[in-house]
Design a protein around this motif. Structure first.
Motif, mmCIF file in Angstrom:
data_model
loop_
_atom_site.group_PDB
_atom_site.id
_atom_site.type_symbol
_atom_site.label_atom_id
_atom_site.label_comp_id
_atom_site.label_asym_id
_atom_site.label_seq_id
_atom_site.Cartn_x
_atom_site.Cartn_y
_atom_site.Cartn_z
ATOM 1 N N GLY A 79 -1.431 13.404 14.455
ATOM 2 C CA GLY A 79 -2.133 12.145 14.667
ATOM 3 C C GLY A 79 -1.396 11.186 15.598
ATOM 4 O O GLY A 79 -1.964 10.173 16.028
ATOM 5 N N CYS A 82 -2.938 9.490 18.649
ATOM 6 C CA CYS A 82 -4.277 8.920 18.454
ATOM 7 C C CYS A 82 -4.283 7.509 17.883
ATOM 8 O O CYS A 82 -5.347 6.982 17.564
ATOM 9 C CB CYS A 82 -5.092 9.850 17.558
ATOM 10 N N ARG A 139 -10.208 13.173 17.974
ATOM 11 C CA ARG A 139 -8.853 13.159 18.535
ATOM 12 C C ARG A 139 -8.763 13.726 19.946
ATOM 13 O O ARG A 139 -7.834 13.376 20.688
ATOM 14 C CB ARG A 139 -7.919 13.929 17.610
#
Ligand code: S3P
Length: 169
Positions: A79, A82, A139
């Motif tokens: 992650g 993002c 994403r």
């Protein structure tokens, strides 16, 4: 030189990163492990005590901290690119490589590796597949900002490391 490997959970960032660092004669840093060392807590514990937003704040803080390091291959969390403008920071401070992996491959790997990953813990196979599909779509616009992309396809770890090393030459 600083190389960032980005991609979804289960795309092989850490395994490929270790191999790539070896090939390039550079140090290797696994960013999740770095956060765990710094905080003295596992990623799961951080999610439990501070929630995802608390984790994202720490992730941003520690990303800034490692930006000054040189001659290192860094495998980021799935992650990391993002949130919090991190992808811009990543691209201005080093070379980014997206390890592109399909939903089926990711689901097949992650079903066996959910325990340490709070976002997917407890999901059955159907839930996991549909979560990955939706989440990856959100994403990808960030991952696509990487300077290079390598499609994992049927490549093994050695071949992936070779392919990335060739791109960086
Ligand atoms: C996350 C991926 C994990 C870890 C955390 C959140 C994500 O890293 O940072 O569980 O949001 O995709 P890996 O990609 O190394 O599993």
């Amino acid at each position: 030189m600083k190389v960032f490997l980005i991609g979804y959970m289960g795309s092989g960032k850490s395994t490929v990163g270790r191999k790539l660092a070896e090939r390039l004669g550079m140090a290797f840093l696994d960013f999740d492990e770095f956060i765990e060392r710094k905080t003295g807590k596992t990623i799961s514990r951080i999610f439990e005590s501070q929630g995802e937003s608390g984790f994202r704040a720490l992730e941003h803080q520690y990303l800034r901290e490692i930006l000054g390091t040189e001659d290192v291959v860094i495998s980021l969390g799935g992650g990391t690119p993002c949130f919090n403008n991190n992808m811009e920071l990543i691209n201005t401070s080093g070379t980014s490589v997206y390890i592109e992996t399909g939903v089926d491959t990711l689901a097949g790997r992650l079903i066996k590796a959910k325990r340490k990953r709070p976002l997917i813990q407890g999901m059955d196979e159907t839930e996991l597949r549909s979560f990955i599909k939706t989440n990856l779509e959100k994403r990808e616009p960030f991952y696509r900002q990487a300077q290079y992309s390598v499609s994992a396809g049927s490549l093994n770890v050695e071949q992936m490391a070779d392919a990335i090393a060739a791109l960086l030459r």
